[in-house]
Design a protein around this motif. Structure first.
Motif, PDB file in Angstrom:
ATOM      1  N   ALA A  13      17.327  16.177 -40.025  1.00 45.77           N
ATOM      2  CA  ALA A  13      17.632  14.767 -40.067  1.00 45.77           C
ATOM      3  C   ALA A  13      16.608  13.635 -40.437  1.00 45.77           C
ATOM      4  O   ALA A  13      16.733  12.607 -40.943  1.00 45.77           O
ATOM      5  N   PHE A  14      15.238  14.140 -39.990  1.00 45.10           N
ATOM      6  CA  PHE A  14      14.170  13.296 -40.432  1.00 45.10           C
ATOM      7  C   PHE A  14      14.055  13.226 -41.801  1.00 45.10           C
ATOM      8  O   PHE A  14      13.617  12.400 -42.587  1.00 45.10           O
ATOM      9  N   ASP A  15      14.237  14.406 -42.615  1.00 43.83           N
ATOM     10  CA  ASP A  15      14.137  14.630 -44.078  1.00 43.83           C
ATOM     11  C   ASP A  15      15.235  13.604 -44.658  1.00 43.83           C
ATOM     12  O   ASP A  15      14.925  12.828 -45.527  1.00 43.83           O
ATOM     13  N   ALA A  16      16.637  13.626 -44.099  1.00 38.57           N
ATOM     14  CA  ALA A  16      17.787  13.055 -44.671  1.00 38.57           C
ATOM     15  C   ALA A  16      17.634  11.463 -44.438  1.00 38.57           C
ATOM     16  O   ALA A  16      17.413  10.819 -45.326  1.00 38.57           O
ATOM     17  N   ALA A  17      16.819  11.112 -43.114  1.00 36.70           N
ATOM     18  CA  ALA A  17      16.869   9.645 -43.073  1.00 36.70           C
ATOM     19  C   ALA A  17      15.660   9.131 -43.866  1.00 36.70           C
ATOM     20  O   ALA A  17      15.653   7.896 -44.274  1.00 36.70           O
ATOM     21  N   VAL A  50       8.872  -0.681 -40.432  1.00 36.00           N
ATOM     22  CA  VAL A  50       9.520   0.292 -39.770  1.00 36.00           C
ATOM     23  C   VAL A  50       9.848   0.199 -38.458  1.00 36.00           C
ATOM     24  O   VAL A  50       8.747   0.340 -37.671  1.00 36.00           O
ATOM     25  N   VAL A  51      10.952   0.256 -37.874  1.00 35.87           N
ATOM     26  CA  VAL A  51      11.324   0.616 -36.398  1.00 35.87           C
ATOM     27  C   VAL A  51      12.270   1.571 -36.454  1.00 35.87           C
ATOM     28  O   VAL A  51      13.122   1.877 -37.034  1.00 35.87           O
ATOM     29  N   ALA A  52      12.116   2.407 -35.297  1.00 30.14           N
ATOM     30  CA  ALA A  52      13.083   3.640 -35.309  1.00 30.14           C
ATOM     31  C   ALA A  52      13.230   4.179 -33.813  1.00 30.14           C
ATOM     32  O   ALA A  52      12.273   3.812 -32.875  1.00 30.14           O
ATOM     33  N   LEU A  53      14.221   4.722 -33.658  1.00 30.20           N
ATOM     34  CA  LEU A  53      14.564   5.346 -32.242  1.00 30.20           C
ATOM     35  C   LEU A  53      15.074   6.750 -32.556  1.00 30.20           C
ATOM     36  O   LEU A  53      15.852   6.883 -33.394  1.00 30.20           O
ATOM     37  N   ALA A  63       5.967   7.856 -43.202  1.00 40.93           N
ATOM     38  CA  ALA A  63       4.871   8.957 -43.210  1.00 40.93           C
ATOM     39  C   ALA A  63       5.060   9.673 -41.790  1.00 40.93           C
ATOM     40  O   ALA A  63       5.168  10.975 -41.864  1.00 40.93           O
ATOM     41  N   ARG A  64       5.015   8.991 -40.682  1.00 42.38           N
ATOM     42  CA  ARG A  64       5.067   9.462 -39.328  1.00 42.38           C
ATOM     43  C   ARG A  64       6.458  10.406 -39.374  1.00 42.38           C
ATOM     44  O   ARG A  64       6.532  11.330 -38.894  1.00 42.38           O
ATOM     45  N   LEU A  65       7.582   9.532 -39.795  1.00 40.87           N
ATOM     46  CA  LEU A  65       8.947  10.282 -39.516  1.00 40.87           C
ATOM     47  C   LEU A  65       8.979  11.535 -40.466  1.00 40.87           C
ATOM     48  O   LEU A  65       9.679  12.367 -40.209  1.00 40.87           O
ATOM     49  N   ALA A  66       8.649  11.264 -41.822  1.00 39.25           N
ATOM     50  CA  ALA A  66       8.436  12.249 -42.554  1.00 39.25           C
ATOM     51  C   ALA A  66       7.720  13.689 -42.041  1.00 39.25           C
ATOM     52  O   ALA A  66       8.212  14.891 -42.384  1.00 39.25           O
ATOM     53  N   ALA A  67       6.773  13.439 -41.410  1.00 34.39           N
ATOM     54  CA  ALA A  67       6.027  14.649 -40.895  1.00 34.39           C
ATOM     55  C   ALA A  67       6.904  15.388 -39.670  1.00 34.39           C
ATOM     56  O   ALA A  67       6.577  16.694 -39.567  1.00 34.39           O
ATOM     57  N   MET A  68       7.880  14.876 -39.347  1.00 31.30           N
ATOM     58  CA  MET A  68       8.966  15.642 -38.446  1.00 31.30           C
ATOM     59  C   MET A  68       9.882  16.309 -39.012  1.00 31.30           C
ATOM     60  O   MET A  68      10.828  16.998 -38.585  1.00 31.30           O
ATOM     61  N   GLY A  69       9.793  16.149 -40.586  1.00 33.31           N
ATOM     62  CA  GLY A  69      11.015  16.905 -41.408  1.00 33.31           C
ATOM     63  C   GLY A  69      10.384  18.124 -41.640  1.00 33.31           C
ATOM     64  O   GLY A  69       9.319  18.770 -41.326  1.00 33.31           O
ATOM     65  N   ASN A  70      11.203  19.040 -42.542  1.00 30.06           N
ATOM     66  CA  ASN A  70      10.907  20.038 -43.011  1.00 30.06           C
ATOM     67  C   ASN A  70      10.504  20.237 -44.531  1.00 30.06           C
ATOM     68  O   ASN A  70       9.946  21.166 -45.285  1.00 30.06           O
ATOM     69  N   MET A  71      10.558  18.921 -45.150  1.00 29.74           N
ATOM     70  CA  MET A  71      10.417  18.721 -46.798  1.00 29.74           C
ATOM     71  C   MET A  71       9.075  18.094 -46.989  1.00 29.74           C
ATOM     72  O   MET A  71       8.579  17.212 -46.243  1.00 29.74           O
ATOM     73  N   PRO A  72       8.186  18.189 -48.090  1.00 29.35           N
ATOM     74  CA  PRO A  72       7.058  17.745 -48.558  1.00 29.35           C
ATOM     75  C   PRO A  72       7.375  16.085 -48.683  1.00 29.35           C
ATOM     76  O   PRO A  72       8.600  15.791 -49.234  1.00 29.35           O
TER      77      PRO A  72
END
Length: 459
Positions: A40-44, A65-68, A119-128
């Motif tokens: 979901a983090f990658d997709a978002a 950026v703000v996120a929940l 960048a922080r949200l991307a770090a929780m994903g699977n993709m570079p």
């Protein structure tokens, strides 16, 4: 009857994941990330970066950026806030102007928090990061479909953009405005995204930052390289309140998540009325802002996230566009701070400005349901209304999501009176753009407001 059909089309369900965005193109980008093995983090993040190209007046790497979000297996949501603090010289510059700081223009430009947030949200994903940014870069190179919303916001921003780009710019060319349906290439934004892939949260430590500071200072602003040196991403457990319909979680201060919570605490959200909102907001309410978009995604693992990313108010942020990069600069500082000496929201160096951006979450049918909308100060009224429909509807979650995003809206006029769709506003004429996502047992669902350019896709 039409609303029933819209409600059915607004929601989608899949086994592997689901995503809802403020842009149809971005929804396709996010869905592809899910199909390629992303979470979901990658997709978002992939969808959000695509929105910075598809909706350049609303969001971008010079915004916030703000996120929940709820990582798989987590007991409660987390609040993420990536909003830059006040520039070191802003307080003194405001004092020198006797605290008369316009909401747009060079002094309004905020320190961008978006690169650190993405960048922080991307770090929780699977993709570079390179994979997540690639679709946005390709879109910028090929050209953006100029949607009805893009046409409207270009027209409304013509005077502002020409003030700081008198020779025209890609978003407001001298020859003629862009026609609806035109393909508008934005190759300079591709270059910004390329730098973001290379530098991540440190995007503005390189040539893009140099160009940004030069643009602002040439127009009389006070931003420096040091101001851009780093933005702290604040991640904390989201605050929670009990309503008569269940527990609500929302993003923390300085977002308006706390305002939303104050309104619904101990009550049924559907019972919150115009008078409550007028009293709580404590100031005259502007009409809806189009300087924001939202993305919400969920996956089969149970990860759920909603991103609110913004250039602030009303559109095209401060009106300044960085030469050579076509990067729109936000006006978070000019809009968010209170320019009164000694005020708790005055622009003390490093202080983050209050922001109407916020996102919320609830538990429903064994899973997490998260949502958000653009809209400036209308975000709170619209979120209250959507929550009232969601939490007061006994139908299955997917049905309730569709009904909630399509239900008639009301908003607060500048004088504090109510303006309602089908009365003072055309039917489905509010400029809301809700995105909702639900991760339940064995399936994911997403819903997108049908009013403008949003879309939901499940895989």
């Amino acid at each position: 009857m039409m609303l029933d059909a819209l409600a059915r089309r607004a929601v989608t369900v899949g086994a592997a994941g689901a995503i809802a965005t403020g842009s149809r193109t971005a929804a396709a980008v996010g869905a592809q990330a899910l199909l390629d093995g992303g979470n979901a983090f990658d997709a978002a993040v992939a969808a959000a970066l695509a929105e910075t190209v598809a909706l350049p007046s609303k969001c971008g790497l010079a915004g916030d950026v703000v996120a929940l979000y709820v990582p798989a297996g987590a007991a409660e949501p987390l609040s993420l806030i990536a909003v830059g603090g006040a520039a070191a010289g802003l307080y003194e510059a405001a004092a020198a102007r006797r605290w008369d700081v316009p909401a747009t223009g060079p002094l309004s430009v905020g320190v961008p928090g978006a690169p650190a947030g993405y960048a922080r949200l991307a770090a929780m994903g699977n993709m570079p990061l390179s994979r997540l940014a690639a679709p946005a870069m390709a879109l910028a190179q090929r050209g953006v479909w100029w949607s009805p919303m893009n046409v409207l916001l270009e027209r409304e921003s013509h005077e502002l953009l020409r003030t700081y780009q008198p020779g025209g710019c890609v978003y407001s060319p001298c020859a003629a405005p862009h026609a609806e349906g035109a393909l508008v290439p934005l190759p300079a934004l591709r270059d910004v995204l390329h730098e973001f892939v290379a530098r991540g949260a440190g995007l503005f430590a390189g040539p893009v930052g140099t160009a940004l500071v030069d643009k602002v200072r040439r127009h009389g602003g006070i931003l420096t390289d040091d101001d851009l040196g780093g933005v702290e991403v604040v991640e904390q457990p989201a605050h929670r309140v009990e309503t008569l319909a269940g527990t609500l979680w929302a993003t923390n201060a300085p977002t308006f998540g706390t305002t939303l919570s104050q309104l619904v605490s101990g009550r049924q959200p559907r019972d919150v009325g115009v008078g409550d909102l007028r009293d709580t907001l404590h100031r005259s309410v502007a009409v809806a802002s189009e300087g924001t978009s939202t993305v919400a995604a969920a996956d089969a693992e149970g990860n759920t996230v909603v991103i609110v990313h913004s250039l602030s108010f009303p559109q095209y942020g401060s009106g300044l566009v960085v030469d050579g990069y076509d990067l729109v600069l936000s006006n978070r500082a000019g809009r968010g701070f209170v320019f009164i000496p000694g005020h708790p929201d005055s622009p003390v160096p490093g202080r983050r400005p209050p922001t109407t951006l916020h996102a919320w979450g609830v538990r429903r049918d064994g899973g997490w349901l998260l949502g958000a909308t653009p809209g400036g100060l209308q975000q709170v009224p619209w979120n209250v209304q959507v929550l009232g429909h969601l939490l007061g509807d006994g139908a299955p979650t997917t049905v309730a999501m569709g009904r909630a995003v399509c239900a008639s809206r009301w908003e607060l006029a500048p004088d504090g009176d109510e303006r309602r769709e089908g009365r003072e506003i055309d039917a489905l004429g509010a400029r809301s753009s809700h995105t909702l996502v639900h991760a339940g047992p064995g399936r994911c669902a997403a819903a997108a407001d049908p009013r403008w350019d949003g879309a939901a896709v499940a895989v």
